[in-house]
Design a protein around this motif. Structure first.
Motif, PDB file in Angstrom:
ATOM      1  N   LEU A   1       0.813  -1.215   0.000  1.00 51.43           N
ATOM      2  CA  LEU A   1       0.000   0.000   0.000  1.00 51.43           C
ATOM      3  C   LEU A   1       0.847   1.266   0.000  1.00 51.43           C
ATOM      4  N   ALA A   2       2.006   1.214   0.634  1.00 54.76           N
ATOM      5  CA  ALA A   2       2.858   2.403   0.740  1.00 54.76           C
ATOM      6  C   ALA A   2       3.317   2.909  -0.621  1.00 54.76           C
ATOM      7  N   LYS A   3       3.318   2.045  -1.624  1.00 58.27           N
ATOM      8  CA  LYS A   3       3.803   2.413  -2.953  1.00 58.27           C
ATOM      9  C   LYS A   3       2.671   2.752  -3.929  1.00 58.27           C
ATOM     10  N   LEU A   4       1.445   2.869  -3.422  1.00 65.44           N
ATOM     11  CA  LEU A   4       0.292   3.074  -4.316  1.00 65.44           C
ATOM     12  C   LEU A   4      -0.317   4.464  -4.188  1.00 65.44           C
ATOM     13  N   LYS A   5       0.428   5.417  -3.650  1.00 66.23           N
ATOM     14  CA  LYS A   5      -0.096   6.763  -3.420  1.00 66.23           C
ATOM     15  C   LYS A   5      -0.410   7.506  -4.723  1.00 66.23           C
ATOM     16  N   ARG A   6       0.165   7.062  -5.808  1.00 64.03           N
ATOM     17  CA  ARG A   6      -0.018   7.779  -7.074  1.00 64.03           C
ATOM     18  C   ARG A   6      -1.260   7.328  -7.842  1.00 64.03           C
ATOM     19  N   PHE A   7      -1.979   6.353  -7.319  1.00 63.32           N
ATOM     20  CA  PHE A   7      -3.159   5.845  -8.014  1.00 63.32           C
ATOM     21  C   PHE A   7      -4.434   6.512  -7.482  1.00 63.32           C
ATOM     22  N   GLU A   8      -5.388   6.693  -8.377  1.00 64.80           N
ATOM     23  CA  GLU A   8      -6.617   7.401  -8.023  1.00 64.80           C
ATOM     24  C   GLU A   8      -7.434   6.653  -6.975  1.00 64.80           C
ATOM     25  N   LYS A   9      -7.420   5.323  -7.027  1.00 63.20           N
ATOM     26  CA  LYS A   9      -8.233   4.541  -6.102  1.00 63.20           C
ATOM     27  C   LYS A   9      -7.542   3.230  -5.778  1.00 63.20           C
ATOM     28  N   VAL A  10      -7.578   2.833  -4.505  1.00 62.48           N
ATOM     29  CA  VAL A  10      -7.043   1.547  -4.067  1.00 62.48           C
ATOM     30  C   VAL A  10      -8.109   0.863  -3.218  1.00 62.48           C
TER      31      VAL A  10
ATOM     32  N   HIS B   1      -3.781   3.095   6.366  1.00 62.07           N
ATOM     33  CA  HIS B   1      -3.412   3.703   5.089  1.00 62.07           C
ATOM     34  C   HIS B   1      -4.583   4.426   4.436  1.00 62.07           C
ATOM     35  N   GLY B   2      -5.751   4.411   5.075  1.00 63.32           N
ATOM     36  CA  GLY B   2      -6.903   5.125   4.554  1.00 63.32           C
ATOM     37  C   GLY B   2      -7.448   4.571   3.261  1.00 63.32           C
ATOM     38  N   VAL B   3      -7.373   3.255   3.100  1.00 60.39           N
ATOM     39  CA  VAL B   3      -7.785   2.589   1.867  1.00 60.39           C
ATOM     40  C   VAL B   3      -9.123   1.886   2.066  1.00 60.39           C
ATOM     41  N   GLU B   4      -9.946   1.854   1.024  1.00 63.46           N
ATOM     42  CA  GLU B   4     -11.239   1.181   1.116  1.00 63.46           C
ATOM     43  C   GLU B   4     -11.054  -0.317   1.366  1.00 63.46           C
ATOM     44  N   PHE B   5     -11.844  -0.844   2.268  1.00 59.44           N
ATOM     45  CA  PHE B   5     -11.755  -2.249   2.683  1.00 59.44           C
ATOM     46  C   PHE B   5     -13.103  -2.908   2.447  1.00 59.44           C
ATOM     47  N   ILE B   6     -13.103  -4.011   1.683  1.00 60.33           N
ATOM     48  CA  ILE B   6     -14.331  -4.738   1.375  1.00 60.33           C
ATOM     49  C   ILE B   6     -14.191  -6.176   1.852  1.00 60.33           C
ATOM     50  N   SER B   7     -15.189  -6.684   2.539  1.00 61.85           N
ATOM     51  CA  SER B   7     -15.194  -8.070   2.994  1.00 61.85           C
ATOM     52  C   SER B   7     -15.831  -8.958   1.936  1.00 61.85           C
ATOM     53  N   PHE B   8     -15.222 -10.112   1.724  1.00 63.82           N
ATOM     54  CA  PHE B   8     -15.709 -11.045   0.705  1.00 63.82           C
ATOM     55  C   PHE B   8     -15.836 -12.432   1.328  1.00 63.82           C
ATOM     56  N   SER B   9     -16.946 -13.095   1.052  1.00 57.57           N
ATOM     57  CA  SER B   9     -17.161 -14.459   1.525  1.00 57.57           C
ATOM     58  C   SER B   9     -17.559 -15.330   0.345  1.00 57.57           C
ATOM     59  N   TRP B  10     -16.748 -16.334   0.074  1.00 62.38           N
ATOM     60  CA  TRP B  10     -16.969 -17.193  -1.094  1.00 62.38           C
ATOM     61  C   TRP B  10     -17.902 -18.339  -0.736  1.00 62.38           C
ATOM     62  N   ASP B  11     -18.892 -18.597  -1.605  1.00 61.10           N
ATOM     63  CA  ASP B  11     -19.848 -19.679  -1.354  1.00 61.10           C
ATOM     64  C   ASP B  11     -19.460 -20.978  -2.064  1.00 61.10           C
ATOM     65  N   GLY B  12     -18.271 -20.994  -2.682  1.00 62.33           N
ATOM     66  CA  GLY B  12     -17.811 -22.201  -3.354  1.00 62.33           C
ATOM     67  C   GLY B  12     -18.164 -22.268  -4.827  1.00 62.33           C
ATOM     68  N   ASN B  13     -18.921 -21.285  -5.302  1.00 57.54           N
ATOM     69  CA  ASN B  13     -19.336 -21.260  -6.704  1.00 57.54           C
ATOM     70  C   ASN B  13     -18.809 -20.007  -7.387  1.00 57.54           C
ATOM     71  N   TYR B  14     -19.105 -19.894  -8.672  1.00 59.43           N
ATOM     72  CA  TYR B  14     -18.748 -18.692  -9.419  1.00 59.43           C
ATOM     73  C   TYR B  14     -19.580 -17.514  -8.922  1.00 59.43           C
ATOM     74  N   PRO B  15     -18.983 -16.329  -8.760  1.00 66.07           N
ATOM     75  CA  PRO B  15     -17.610 -15.952  -9.079  1.00 66.07           C
ATOM     76  C   PRO B  15     -16.701 -16.004  -7.858  1.00 66.07           C
ATOM     77  N   LYS B  16     -15.416 -16.155  -8.133  1.00 70.64           N
ATOM     78  CA  LYS B  16     -14.406 -15.972  -7.106  1.00 70.64           C
ATOM     79  C   LYS B  16     -14.120 -14.478  -6.932  1.00 70.64           C
ATOM     80  N   LYS B  17     -13.080 -14.196  -6.154  1.00 67.41           N
ATOM     81  CA  LYS B  17     -12.885 -12.834  -5.653  1.00 67.41           C
ATOM     82  C   LYS B  17     -12.666 -11.773  -6.735  1.00 67.41           C
ATOM     83  N   ARG B  18     -11.777 -12.044  -7.685  1.00 69.81           N
ATOM     84  CA  ARG B  18     -11.489 -11.018  -8.690  1.00 69.81           C
ATOM     85  C   ARG B  18     -12.695 -10.783  -9.609  1.00 69.81           C
ATOM     86  N   ASN B  19     -13.302 -11.871 -10.099  1.00 69.69           N
ATOM     87  CA  ASN B  19     -14.485 -11.692 -10.937  1.00 69.69           C
ATOM     88  C   ASN B  19     -15.640 -11.077 -10.159  1.00 69.69           C
TER      89      ASN B  19
END
Length: 278
Positions: free
Chosen positions: A27-36, A54-72
């Motif tokens: 996170l310390a190296k991402l100050k130049r990006f509009e959103k993290v 670091h003042g960055v948005e935090f989202i909780s994710f819980s996978w149910d074993g099916n599509y989609p996984k975290k990135r999708n």
């Protein structure tokens, strides 16, 4: 240095779980990006506290074993304010040189995505040789999604690891490298690759070569067509250690090639075991 006067119009998404040893450095190296944005799978360590600091948005994710996984899941559900999204792992660290090149590339491009280059660190040292690590991890929002693989909980991997983003147009390349700084130790490396191997076997068994496989990269096609053959682990070692000059990285170079060869042997043995059981 003009590029550094403006925020880069990219949303950086970092999927995590128990990454207190890595996330702060990332996170310390991402100050130049509009959103993290950090997407967390129920961390039980101090990951969230570090992210909050670091003042960055935090989202909780819980996978149910099916599509989609975290990135999708993020690509489908998150409301992006930028045109571009960059997926980073918590142990990946960008440099000013990378940000400068990225800023220039985005200012004048018609491509829909970019391949990124990485410097792996192993046993505390950078690997300058061996098989290069590249990922298609930066693309226009809406132009790509990771492969859909209905795996029905083959493993507990709730994030796309070996799944590849499917981009219909030609991608560009950012040559400045990102540092892959995983210092969690050999034990974690082995545990992680055991999970990867189990996933790879199920993935191999799910491929129907009679259907359209154009979404697979050339590297994926070569790997999955040959991964069950006796020579494949030895091929990897020879290619990585001798042809790609991993030998010049000294003991860390040998160790990395050795463990990756062990990884491919494990996949082959699991495949053979599954055939016996069936």
């Amino acid at each position: 240095m003009k590029d550094r006067n403006f925020l880069i119009a990219v949303t950086v998404v970092i999927p995590v779980k128990n990454e207190e040893l890595n996330i702060g450095r990332c996170l310390a190296k991402l100050k130049r990006f509009e959103k993290v944005v950090v997407v967390d799978s129920g961390s039980t360590d101090s990951t969230k506290q570090i992210v909050d600091e670091h003042g960055v948005e935090f989202i909780s994710f819980s996978w149910d074993g099916n599509y989609p996984k975290k990135r999708n899941w993020m690509l489908i559900n998150y409301e992006f304010k930028t045109r571009w999204v960059l997926f980073l792992d918590a142990d990946e660290v960008v440099s000013d040189e990378f940000c400068d090149e990225l800023s220039r590339a985005l200012a004048n491009t018609e491509v829909e995505g970019f391949w990124l280059n990485f410097t792996n660190y192993f046993l505390g040292r950078p690997l300058r040789f061996g098989v290069p690590q590249k990922k298609l991890a930066l693309f226009r929002v809406g132009s790509a999604y990771y492969e859909r693989i209905d795996e029905h909980r083959w493993s507990n991997l709730d994030m796309e690891v070996h799944e590849h983003p499917i981009l219909n147009r030609k991608a560009g390349e950012i040559r400045s490298k990102i540092d892959h700084l995983d210092f969690r130790g050999i034990e974690k490396f082995i545990d992680r690759h055991q999970d990867y191997a189990k996933w790879e076997v199920k993935r191999y068994m799910s491929i129907d070569w009679s259907k359209d496989t154009t979404h697979l990269t050339d590297r994926q096609k070569f790997k999955y067509k040959n991964i069950g053959k006796w020579w494949y682990p030895w091929f990897y070692f020879i290619y990585s250690y001798f042809v790609r000059l991993g030998i010049l990285d000294g003991f860390p170079g040998f160790s990395y090639a050795f463990y990756k060869t062990w990884y491919f042997f494990m996949i082959r043995n699991l495949m053979a075991e599954n055939k016996v059981k069936s």
